[in-house]
Design a protein around this motif. Structure first.
Motif, mmCIF file in Angstrom:
data_model
loop_
_atom_site.group_PDB
_atom_site.id
_atom_site.type_symbol
_atom_site.label_atom_id
_atom_site.label_comp_id
_atom_site.label_asym_id
_atom_site.label_seq_id
_atom_site.Cartn_x
_atom_site.Cartn_y
_atom_site.Cartn_z
ATOM 1 N N LYS A 165 28.105 111.265 -8.678
ATOM 2 C CA LYS A 165 26.903 111.885 -8.098
ATOM 3 C C LYS A 165 26.061 110.852 -7.355
ATOM 4 O O LYS A 165 25.574 111.115 -6.256
ATOM 5 C CB LYS A 165 26.054 112.564 -9.173
ATOM 6 C CG LYS A 165 26.703 113.715 -9.887
ATOM 7 C CD LYS A 165 26.660 114.991 -9.105
ATOM 8 C CE LYS A 165 25.228 115.502 -8.981
ATOM 9 N NZ LYS A 165 25.111 116.607 -8.059
ATOM 10 N N ILE A 166 25.900 109.684 -7.943
ATOM 11 C CA ILE A 166 25.122 108.618 -7.302
ATOM 12 C C ILE A 166 25.800 108.202 -5.997
ATOM 13 O O ILE A 166 25.157 108.077 -4.952
ATOM 14 C CB ILE A 166 24.941 107.416 -8.262
ATOM 15 C CG1 ILE A 166 24.022 107.823 -9.427
ATOM 16 C CG2 ILE A 166 24.409 106.193 -7.520
ATOM 17 C CD1 ILE A 166 24.022 106.850 -10.576
ATOM 18 N N GLU A 167 27.121 107.998 -6.052
ATOM 19 C CA GLU A 167 27.869 107.587 -4.858
ATOM 20 C C GLU A 167 27.740 108.612 -3.739
ATOM 21 O O GLU A 167 27.589 108.265 -2.568
ATOM 22 C CB GLU A 167 29.345 107.364 -5.215
ATOM 23 C CG GLU A 167 30.226 106.982 -4.040
ATOM 24 C CD GLU A 167 30.856 108.158 -3.333
ATOM 25 O OE1 GLU A 167 30.917 108.158 -2.090
ATOM 26 O OE2 GLU A 167 31.295 109.102 -4.029
ATOM 27 N N GLU A 168 27.771 109.888 -4.085
ATOM 28 C CA GLU A 168 27.675 110.949 -3.071
ATOM 29 C C GLU A 168 26.299 110.991 -2.413
ATOM 30 O O GLU A 168 26.175 111.403 -1.275
ATOM 31 C CB GLU A 168 27.972 112.313 -3.703
ATOM 32 C CG GLU A 168 29.435 112.517 -4.048
ATOM 33 C CD GLU A 168 29.691 113.802 -4.831
ATOM 34 O OE1 GLU A 168 28.714 114.479 -5.261
ATOM 35 O OE2 GLU A 168 30.859 114.143 -5.017
ATOM 36 N N GLU A 169 25.269 110.562 -3.131
ATOM 37 C CA GLU A 169 23.904 110.682 -2.627
ATOM 38 C C GLU A 169 23.331 109.411 -2.016
ATOM 39 O O GLU A 169 22.314 109.458 -1.322
ATOM 40 C CB GLU A 169 22.971 111.162 -3.761
ATOM 41 C CG GLU A 169 23.300 112.554 -4.241
ATOM 42 C CD GLU A 169 22.443 113.006 -5.413
ATOM 43 O OE1 GLU A 169 21.502 112.281 -5.800
ATOM 44 O OE2 GLU A 169 22.727 114.097 -5.951
ATOM 45 N N VAL A 170 23.984 108.259 -2.242
ATOM 46 C CA VAL A 170 23.399 107.000 -1.779
ATOM 47 C C VAL A 170 23.586 106.835 -0.273
ATOM 48 O O VAL A 170 24.615 107.186 0.298
ATOM 49 C CB VAL A 170 23.993 105.782 -2.541
ATOM 50 C CG1 VAL A 170 25.455 105.542 -2.181
ATOM 51 C CG2 VAL A 170 23.162 104.535 -2.280
ATOM 52 N N GLU A 171 22.542 106.319 0.359
ATOM 53 C CA GLU A 171 22.596 105.906 1.763
ATOM 54 C C GLU A 171 22.230 104.445 1.803
ATOM 55 O O GLU A 171 21.166 104.054 1.353
ATOM 56 C CB GLU A 171 21.624 106.720 2.618
ATOM 57 C CG GLU A 171 22.187 108.031 3.055
ATOM 58 C CD GLU A 171 21.316 108.744 4.085
ATOM 59 O OE1 GLU A 171 20.258 108.204 4.466
ATOM 60 O OE2 GLU A 171 21.708 109.831 4.496
#
Length: 130
Positions: free
Chosen positions: A123-129
């Motif tokens: 989830k973190i990887e999908e949301e990080v920019e």
């Protein structure tokens, strides 16, 4: 502190969120072309995250080379290294702003739920920019 932007989050927020995963010892966002950590949180005298970032870059590169040699038309979702009392998770960042980067997370085995940690890191990887 930087806030989430819609469903996106900046690197500092991603690092802080990763450290809330049960059993987290340290986290880094790493450039696997250079081996340099762009951001680090946690770690300590027993876990030098800069050294771990560089070492795990070799792991990612080796797996990518192996996939190339095998002509696998796929991508790495995550890499799990299980030690005696720790889990080390590597998750490449797939968003357009994070290509060439990965998240490295070290967990204390006795305090973590591996399935939940993998889910939260995804989830973190999908949301990080970055």
């Amino acid at each position: 502190m930087h806030a989430k932007k819609g469903n996106r989050m900046d690197m500092d927020t991603a690092l802080k969120d990763a450290m809330t995963i049960e059993g987290a010892l340290g986290v880094a966002i790493v450039d696997y072309s250079s081996g340099m950590a762009l951001g680090i949180l946690g770690g300590g005298k027993d876990l030098d995250l800069s050294v771990a970032a560089a070492g795990n870059t070799d792991v990612v590169r080796a797996k990518m080379r192996a996939m190339e040699m095998l002509n696998l038309q796929d991508s790495i979702e995550d890499i799990l290294i299980t030690l005696g009392n720790q889990y080390h998770m590597i998750r490449p960042i797939t968003g357009h702003t994070g290509r060439g980067l990965f998240i490295y997370l070290a967990l204390l085995k006795s305090r973590s739920n591996l399935a939940m940690a993998r889910h939260q890191l995804r989830k973190i990887e999908e949301e990080v920019e970055v």
